[in-house]
Scaffold this motif. Structure first.
Motif, short mmCIF file in Angstrom:
data_model
loop_
_atom_site.label_atom_id
_atom_site.label_comp_id
_atom_site.label_asym_id
_atom_site.label_seq_id
_atom_site.Cartn_x
_atom_site.Cartn_y
_atom_site.Cartn_z
N ALA A 44 12.95 0.40 -2.20
CA ALA A 44 12.96 -1.05 -1.98
C ALA A 44 13.49 -1.76 -3.22
O ALA A 44 14.30 -2.69 -3.12
N LYS A 45 13.05 -1.30 -4.36
CA LYS A 45 13.46 -1.95 -5.60
C LYS A 45 14.97 -1.80 -5.83
O LYS A 45 15.65 -2.76 -6.17
N ALA A 46 15.46 -0.59 -5.64
CA ALA A 46 16.89 -0.36 -5.85
C ALA A 46 17.72 -1.22 -4.90
O ALA A 46 18.73 -1.80 -5.28
N LEU A 47 17.26 -1.33 -3.65
CA LEU A 47 17.98 -2.14 -2.66
C LEU A 47 18.02 -3.61 -3.12
O LEU A 47 19.05 -4.26 -3.10
N CYS A 48 16.87 -4.10 -3.58
CA CYS A 48 16.79 -5.50 -4.01
C CYS A 48 17.67 -5.75 -5.23
O CYS A 48 18.46 -6.69 -5.26
N TYR A 49 17.53 -4.90 -6.25
CA TYR A 49 18.31 -5.10 -7.48
C TYR A 49 19.81 -5.04 -7.19
O TYR A 49 20.58 -5.84 -7.69
N PHE A 81 10.57 2.93 0.45
CA PHE A 81 9.43 3.33 -0.38
C PHE A 81 9.32 2.37 -1.55
O PHE A 81 10.32 1.80 -2.01
N GLY A 82 8.08 2.17 -1.98
CA GLY A 82 7.82 1.25 -3.06
C GLY A 82 6.32 0.99 -3.10
O GLY A 82 5.60 1.34 -2.16
N ALA A 83 5.87 0.40 -4.19
CA ALA A 83 4.42 0.15 -4.34
C ALA A 83 4.12 -1.29 -4.66
O ALA A 83 2.97 -1.65 -4.87
N MET A 120 6.62 13.92 -3.87
CA MET A 120 7.37 14.27 -5.08
C MET A 120 6.82 13.58 -6.32
O MET A 120 6.48 12.40 -6.28
N HIS A 121 6.81 14.33 -7.43
CA HIS A 121 6.20 13.82 -8.67
C HIS A 121 6.80 12.49 -9.11
O HIS A 121 6.08 11.57 -9.49
N LYS A 122 8.13 12.42 -9.05
CA LYS A 122 8.75 11.19 -9.59
C LYS A 122 8.40 9.96 -8.74
O LYS A 122 8.40 8.84 -9.23
N ILE A 123 8.09 10.17 -7.47
CA ILE A 123 7.71 9.06 -6.59
C ILE A 123 6.23 8.74 -6.78
O ILE A 123 5.84 7.59 -7.03
N VAL A 124 5.41 9.79 -6.70
CA VAL A 124 3.96 9.61 -6.84
C VAL A 124 3.62 9.05 -8.22
O VAL A 124 2.73 8.21 -8.37
N GLY A 125 4.38 9.49 -9.22
CA GLY A 125 4.15 9.01 -10.59
C GLY A 125 4.31 7.51 -10.72
O GLY A 125 3.72 6.88 -11.60
N ASN A 126 5.10 6.90 -9.82
CA ASN A 126 5.27 5.44 -9.84
C ASN A 126 4.28 4.75 -8.92
O ASN A 126 4.42 3.56 -8.63
N GLY A 127 3.32 5.51 -8.39
CA GLY A 127 2.35 4.92 -7.46
C GLY A 127 2.90 4.75 -6.06
O GLY A 127 2.31 4.08 -5.21
N GLU A 128 4.08 5.37 -5.77
CA GLU A 128 4.74 5.19 -4.47
C GLU A 128 4.47 6.40 -3.57
O GLU A 128 3.86 7.38 -3.99
N ALA A 131 1.06 8.50 -3.11
CA ALA A 131 0.08 7.93 -4.04
C ALA A 131 -0.64 6.75 -3.38
O ALA A 131 -1.79 6.45 -3.73
N LEU A 132 0.01 6.10 -2.41
CA LEU A 132 -0.63 4.96 -1.74
C LEU A 132 -1.82 5.38 -0.90
O LEU A 132 -2.68 4.56 -0.58
N MET A 133 -1.89 6.68 -0.56
CA MET A 133 -3.06 7.18 0.17
C MET A 133 -4.32 7.01 -0.69
O MET A 133 -5.43 6.97 -0.16
N LYS A 134 -4.14 6.92 -1.99
CA LYS A 134 -5.29 6.77 -2.89
C LYS A 134 -5.72 5.31 -3.04
O LYS A 134 -6.73 5.02 -3.67
#
Ligand SMILES: Cc1cc2nc3c(=O)[nH]c(=O)nc-3n(C[C@H](O)[C@H](O)[C@H](O)COP(=O)(O)O)c2cc1C
Length: 341
Positions: A44-49, A81-83, A120-128, A131-134
């Motif tokens: 989502a962020k990449a699309l917006c930027y 995807f995004g948080a 994936m680590h790089k996604i979960v590491g950003n809370g995305e 990680a949102l299940m938590k």
């Protein structure tokens, strides 16, 4: 099954598959019976930027093409995807407006899906992703921000939970439904399980029982028998197939025939190779020869799975650098197959 205004006869969906479910593959899945497809996950962020800088710079768009839908692909979902609720809402607005599209043959998606399952680590590491299940409260505020921002239906793809000690798909689904989600897809595995064998279909049944919106089941469907079994065991409204469609887009026809009580003739060896070639050609046309060939190698290997002589052909495919190379490899396979008969 209905997702907003989108009606699906059997609820046969091709899952989002990063690096796999691009437009060439989605087109084949649709031709062979998928009623609905989902894009690869899109940041989502990449699309917006990317779009914010659209007017000011001559630039290469890398994210927007991932979210483009061809007219003939409808109905299709783009998965974000995004948080951050604000970015997710902004990206949803962009998708709905179609302002990010490159040309007239492209249209906005019919549905916007949210990724709450990526391990994936790089996604979960950003809370995305998973990680949102938590954080069900944040997950719900993302969906609420999106449903307030757009009229398009917003759906969510979740996992069973984060790990075996935190199975919370039912709680998540209820909160997401309250936040306005129009459909919930449940992948019956925790994040901890990644893609390990043995999806838990019982959690899909529990989610189906807990919410009123349609529930799509996902995990370990590799045949029509699996799909029918999942529908029976869980009562889910539709099924989403991921790895079972890799190298086998015909799986949707197989399931549709079984649901209609019709007999199904699987593709012949020659038909499989023909469709594999068509797939590779479409990827080259869409992405150029260098990228198209590189990305289609894995597909070619999948199409050959279970075929005699596949090991040598696979090795040759890894060295191939053009469509002509693929044609040569497949011609040899066909010849060997005919000389066997
Ligand atoms: C290569 C690969 C890429 C994937 N990419 C995504 C993705 O972009 N978004 C998503 O929600 N799930 C993604 N998934 C998960 C699948 O959509 C699906 O939930 C999972 O593979 C379980 O379904 P299956 O047993 O039918 O394969 C991916 C899975 C694989 C194997």
């Amino acid at each position: 099954m209905k997702i907003g205004q989108v009606e699906l006869k059997h609820g046969l969906c091709l899952a989002p598959l990063a690096g796999v479910s691009d437009r060439s593959f989605r087109r084949l899945a649709r031709r062979f019976g998928a009623e609905y497809t989902v894009s690869e996950m899109v940041s989502a962020k990449a699309l917006c930027y990317e779009q914010r800088g659209r007017e000011t710079e001559a630039r290469v768009f890398r994210t927007a093409p991932l979210a483009a839908v061809l007219r003939e692909e409808a109905p299709m979902a783009v998965q974000l995807f995004g948080a951050e609720p604000a970015f997710m809402a902004e990206a949803a607005r962009l998708l709905e407006s179609g302002d990010y599209l490159g040309n007239e043959s492209e249209i906005p998606p019919a549905v916007i899906d949210v990724n709450m399952g990526c391990p994936m680590h790089k996604i979960v590491g950003n809370g995305e992703g998973s990680a949102l299940m938590k954080d069900p409260a944040l997950a719900a505020s993302i969906v609420r921000a999106m449903t307030q921002a757009v009229k398009l239906p917003v759906t969510v793809k979740i996992r069973a939970g984060w790990d075996a000690a935190h199975i919370n798909a039912v709680e998540m689904a209820k909160r997401l439904e309250d936040a306005g989600a129009a459909m919930i897809c449940v992948h019956g595995r925790t994040r901890e399980q990644m893609y390990a064998p043995g999806a838990d279909w019982e959690i899909i049944r529990q989610v189906k029982e807990a919410v009123r919106v349609p529930v799509v089941g996902n995990g370990d469907i590799f045949s029509a028998k699996d799909a029918l079994e999942m529908l029976k065991q869980t009562g889910c409204d539709g099924v989403m197939i991921a790895r079972g469609a890799q190298g086998n887009p015909w799986i949707f026809a197989e399931v549709a025939h079984a649901l209609e009580g019709e007999s199904y003739a699987p593709p012949t060896f020659a038909e499989r190779l023909e469709v594999a070639m068509e797939h590779a050609r479409a990827m080259v046309e869409h992405k150029g020869e260098r990228v198209g060939i590189a990305e289609s190698r894995k597909h070619m290997a999948w199409y050959l799975s279970g075929i005699r002589g596949a090991a040598a052909a696979r090795a040759a495919i890894m060295q191939a650098s053009s469509i002509a190379d693929f044609e040569g490899i497949f011609a040899t396979l066909l010849q060997n197959c005919h000389s066997d008969i």
